[in-house]
Design a protein around this motif. Sequence first.
Motif, PDB file in Angstrom:
ATOM      1  N   LEU A 169       0.832  -1.201   0.000  1.00 43.08           N
ATOM      2  CA  LEU A 169       0.000   0.000   0.000  1.00 43.08           C
ATOM      3  C   LEU A 169       0.868   1.254   0.000  1.00 43.08           C
ATOM      4  N   ALA A 170       1.892   1.276   0.847  1.00 47.04           N
ATOM      5  CA  ALA A 170       2.768   2.444   0.920  1.00 47.04           C
ATOM      6  C   ALA A 170       3.503   2.669  -0.393  1.00 47.04           C
ATOM      7  N   ASN A 171       3.948   1.591  -1.018  1.00 47.90           N
ATOM      8  CA  ASN A 171       4.654   1.722  -2.294  1.00 47.90           C
ATOM      9  C   ASN A 171       3.722   2.232  -3.385  1.00 47.90           C
ATOM     10  N   GLU A 172       2.506   1.763  -3.350  1.00 48.97           N
ATOM     11  CA  GLU A 172       1.501   2.197  -4.327  1.00 48.97           C
ATOM     12  C   GLU A 172       1.186   3.684  -4.180  1.00 48.97           C
ATOM     13  N   GLU A 173       1.126   4.159  -2.924  1.00 42.26           N
ATOM     14  CA  GLU A 173       0.736   5.542  -2.658  1.00 42.26           C
ATOM     15  C   GLU A 173       1.936   6.476  -2.467  1.00 42.26           C
ATOM     16  N   GLY A 174       3.159   5.918  -2.438  1.00 43.28           N
ATOM     17  CA  GLY A 174       4.347   6.744  -2.230  1.00 43.28           C
ATOM     18  C   GLY A 174       4.466   7.296  -0.824  1.00 43.28           C
ATOM     19  N   ILE A 175       4.053   6.508   0.174  1.00 47.22           N
ATOM     20  CA  ILE A 175       4.056   6.964   1.568  1.00 47.22           C
ATOM     21  C   ILE A 175       5.329   6.476   2.261  1.00 47.22           C
ATOM     22  N   PRO A 176       6.101   7.356   2.905  1.00 49.82           N
ATOM     23  CA  PRO A 176       7.306   6.921   3.625  1.00 49.82           C
ATOM     24  C   PRO A 176       6.961   5.976   4.771  1.00 49.82           C
ATOM     25  N   LEU A 177       7.825   4.977   4.983  1.00 51.80           N
ATOM     26  CA  LEU A 177       7.674   4.023   6.075  1.00 51.80           C
ATOM     27  C   LEU A 177       8.886   4.114   7.000  1.00 51.80           C
ATOM     28  N   TYR A 178       8.616   4.111   8.310  1.00 54.28           N
ATOM     29  CA  TYR A 178       9.683   4.143   9.310  1.00 54.28           C
ATOM     30  C   TYR A 178       9.480   2.992  10.292  1.00 54.28           C
ATOM     31  N   PRO A 179      10.119   1.826  10.047  1.00 53.55           N
ATOM     32  CA  PRO A 179       9.994   0.711  10.989  1.00 53.55           C
ATOM     33  C   PRO A 179      10.725   1.000  12.286  1.00 53.55           C
ATOM     34  N   ARG A 180      10.212   0.449  13.378  1.00 50.76           N
ATOM     35  CA  ARG A 180      10.749   0.725  14.711  1.00 50.76           C
ATOM     36  C   ARG A 180      10.471  -0.483  15.593  1.00 50.76           C
TER      37      ARG A 180
ATOM     38  N   VAL B 270      13.344 -10.615   4.967  1.00 46.81           N
ATOM     39  CA  VAL B 270      13.085  -9.188   4.791  1.00 46.81           C
ATOM     40  C   VAL B 270      11.950  -8.980   3.800  1.00 46.81           C
ATOM     41  N   VAL B 271      11.065  -8.021   4.120  1.00 48.34           N
ATOM     42  CA  VAL B 271      10.074  -7.556   3.152  1.00 48.34           C
ATOM     43  C   VAL B 271      10.692  -6.395   2.389  1.00 48.34           C
ATOM     44  N   LEU B 272      10.870  -6.556   1.094  1.00 50.76           N
ATOM     45  CA  LEU B 272      11.457  -5.499   0.274  1.00 50.76           C
ATOM     46  C   LEU B 272      10.451  -4.360   0.085  1.00 50.76           C
ATOM     47  N   PRO B 273      10.919  -3.175  -0.286  1.00 50.19           N
ATOM     48  CA  PRO B 273      10.017  -2.025  -0.433  1.00 50.19           C
ATOM     49  C   PRO B 273       8.913  -2.220  -1.464  1.00 50.19           C
ATOM     50  N   THR B 274       9.080  -3.167  -2.362  1.00 48.06           N
ATOM     51  CA  THR B 274       8.047  -3.442  -3.360  1.00 48.06           C
ATOM     52  C   THR B 274       7.120  -4.583  -2.948  1.00 48.06           C
ATOM     53  N   GLY B 275       7.338  -5.139  -1.748  1.00 50.66           N
ATOM     54  CA  GLY B 275       6.417  -6.125  -1.206  1.00 50.66           C
ATOM     55  C   GLY B 275       6.866  -7.566  -1.283  1.00 50.66           C
ATOM     56  N   GLU B 276       7.943  -7.862  -2.041  1.00 49.79           N
ATOM     57  CA  GLU B 276       8.434  -9.235  -2.076  1.00 49.79           C
ATOM     58  C   GLU B 276       9.130  -9.583  -0.763  1.00 49.79           C
ATOM     59  N   VAL B 277       9.142 -10.869  -0.435  1.00 44.83           N
ATOM     60  CA  VAL B 277       9.825 -11.353   0.766  1.00 44.83           C
ATOM     61  C   VAL B 277      11.046 -12.146   0.331  1.00 44.83           C
ATOM     62  N   VAL B 278      12.214 -11.773   0.842  1.00 46.75           N
ATOM     63  CA  VAL B 278      13.455 -12.437   0.472  1.00 46.75           C
ATOM     64  C   VAL B 278      14.090 -13.058   1.709  1.00 46.75           C
ATOM     65  N   VAL B 279      14.669 -14.240   1.531  1.00 45.27           N
ATOM     66  CA  VAL B 279      15.408 -14.931   2.589  1.00 45.27           C
ATOM     67  C   VAL B 279      16.865 -15.008   2.165  1.00 45.27           C
ATOM     68  N   THR B 280      17.784 -14.693   3.072  1.00 43.14           N
ATOM     69  CA  THR B 280      19.209 -14.787   2.765  1.00 43.14           C
ATOM     70  C   THR B 280      19.836 -15.911   3.583  1.00 43.14           C
TER      71      THR B 280
ATOM     72  N   ASN C  31      10.746   3.875  -5.288  1.00 40.81           N
ATOM     73  CA  ASN C  31       9.889   4.992  -4.891  1.00 40.81           C
ATOM     74  C   ASN C  31      10.344   5.651  -3.591  1.00 40.81           C
ATOM     75  N   ASN C  32      11.491   5.210  -3.065  1.00 38.61           N
ATOM     76  CA  ASN C  32      12.094   5.812  -1.872  1.00 38.61           C
ATOM     77  C   ASN C  32      11.109   5.914  -0.709  1.00 38.61           C
ATOM     78  N   ILE C  33      10.464   4.790  -0.400  1.00 40.34           N
ATOM     79  CA  ILE C  33       9.511   4.814   0.713  1.00 40.34           C
ATOM     80  C   ILE C  33      10.152   4.396   2.032  1.00 40.34           C
ATOM     81  N   MET C  34      11.297   3.696   1.983  1.00 37.55           N
ATOM     82  CA  MET C  34      11.889   3.176   3.209  1.00 37.55           C
ATOM     83  C   MET C  34      12.786   4.222   3.869  1.00 37.55           C
ATOM     84  N   VAL C  35      12.358   4.670   5.033  1.00 42.40           N
ATOM     85  CA  VAL C  35      13.055   5.647   5.885  1.00 42.40           C
ATOM     86  C   VAL C  35      13.792   6.717   5.078  1.00 42.40           C
TER      87      VAL C  35
END
Length: 636
Positions: free
Chosen positions: A58-69, A168-178, A455-459
């Motif tokens: 949703l944030a990526n779609e709307e261009g809303i900044p996200l700040y995880p804490r 990790v949930v990437l800014p575009t919504g995919e989930v990646v495991v390392t 879209n530079n939504i992450m912090v």
Amino acid sequence: MHHHIKSRLIRIAGEKYVYDHPSLLELYTRDASPLEGYLPELVIVPGNEQEIVAIVKLANEEGIPLYPRNLGSNLWGGAIPIAGGIVLDLRRLNKIKHIDEELFSCTAETGVTMAQLNDALTARGFYNLVAPEGGACSCIGGSFLGHGDGIGSGLWGTQGDAVIGCRVVLPTGEVVVTGSGTNPKAAERAGGSGQFFRYAFGHDLTGLFAGSEGTLGILLEVTTRIEKLPEKYGFVSLAFSRTEDACDLLYQARIQRIPLNFAALRERASLEALRPGTAHPEAQLICILEGDRFIVDYGTKTLLELARQHNGWEGDHNASLHFWNKRFSLVPGSMYKLGSRVLLPLHYPLGRLAWFYPRIRRVCEEIIKQKFNFAYFIGGFQINTVFVCYPVILFLEQYPAQYKKVTECSREVKEALIDLGGSPIQIGRLWWEAMGQLGDHFALIGKIKKAVDPNNIMVPGMMGLSAGREKDFATPLCRPGAEWEDDFGVSPLPYCPPSQLPVPRWFENHPLRKLGYDEKLNAAFRCQRCGACLSTENCQAMSANPYEEAFTPRGRMIILRKLLEGRLKIEDLAPSLKEAIRRCTLCGRCNTYCFANVAHREGLSSEQNINHREVFAALKCLLGLKEAAAPAKNLQ
């Protein structure tokens, strides 16, 4: 924020976990640093991966900044918003998912505290490699994202070195495991999480997220290496008349591979401030050894011999034992007890520490003390082959003149220390200026950020990655909420007892002063928002709502400060905030968890303590609650 976005977020996480009342948003403008951010537009407390993925999309779609804490105990401004947007409070992600002894790994959600992790592993005979001092309020996820260090760093390095893989949930919504767990067959064949090897399948993607401070995605869980508890620990305290001799000893101990789990250097200035009236050496080393009994005994004997060779002598070994026993519930008292502080950690080569240290001291003496007239101390500890040295500028937040001056002072100190050759790793907003000086290095970080987060939504704004929001970096280091008048200046040492400090001019006619709690309310500015009080057991307020910041002792302290600063009025408080204040029983249990209240636990003078009972009694008086009508000192 548009109403339809809030409605969608409520459908994702539930109305109980979505806040947009201005007084509740104020709680998220601070972390444990002296920095202050801007109001987010909304706070959401998700409970699982599916909710977080939906929020990110949703944030990526709307261009809303996200700040995880996580728990907001960051020391360099990494947990506060500076471009509005949404704060994701991740404290509900607090489960330990796997302890895989055969894989030497443990997988935990991002909000698991170090103390929680330690308890679970100790019960199985294992331990996590690296944990910060005072880990009761530090989360495994935040430690990984900020290259956390501390206990165990002498042997194992930083938290980034200790982690095998992450989710990790990437800014575009995919989930990646390392890590090795990215192979779906690994868990099936090896068991547990399947995480046993970091450098699987080429690129070190775990390392990509280590130290990224949330700029590349939202961390869900990490898998860290674990080791069997050693047969024995050794506790050694050494004293020196020259700090350089202590520096040389640390290098020689590393050359001889003495198994130092932790080795901290403390200067006389901080020791005297914490325990005045007691004789202290110029430098003290707190050393913790680990291994089998033969290795520990031999290492202890070698350390004592090295001390004699470097003009040192045995100190009180109980100091090291005391530190170890309190490592998750206590940080060095000077960090939180002596007023507000600007912490400036940089890393230097261990073998050249004796050359660097006097030059670091000269920078502090000439700029902090002589030019700006602030108090300071220097400390640090070993991180394998390097040493993290942290000059600390001490000031008092209730005096606006000090707010203004400490900004300029810290800027000059940072420039001088970078010029000296130091290397910061915890960037946040404290060291963002240094990033732009790194040329191609910083340019590559920007390219990675743009590729992963188009879209530079992450912090946005963190680590100097401004992306068009350069104006945010004009924010003062400490931004008061009003233009207060003050003629007090910047000269007094912060560790004067509150009773000896003059009342700031802005406070002379403040309504709260009429309640007779002026001295204790003055002490409310000593709350450093570290989050230690979140560990308080049987708190009636937190029991009512453990996932809302308003119900924590820290939340009430922040609100009191906002009231003092004139940012909020009592009638503007959200109903849940008023309910949290009502539910506080003034039991005083949070006093015993507060890192600033070192005296309570170490038999020192209690004059500098923050008395939560009296502070919260004042809040109750403001609400007109009858049980707070009597002075708090008479309350049981």
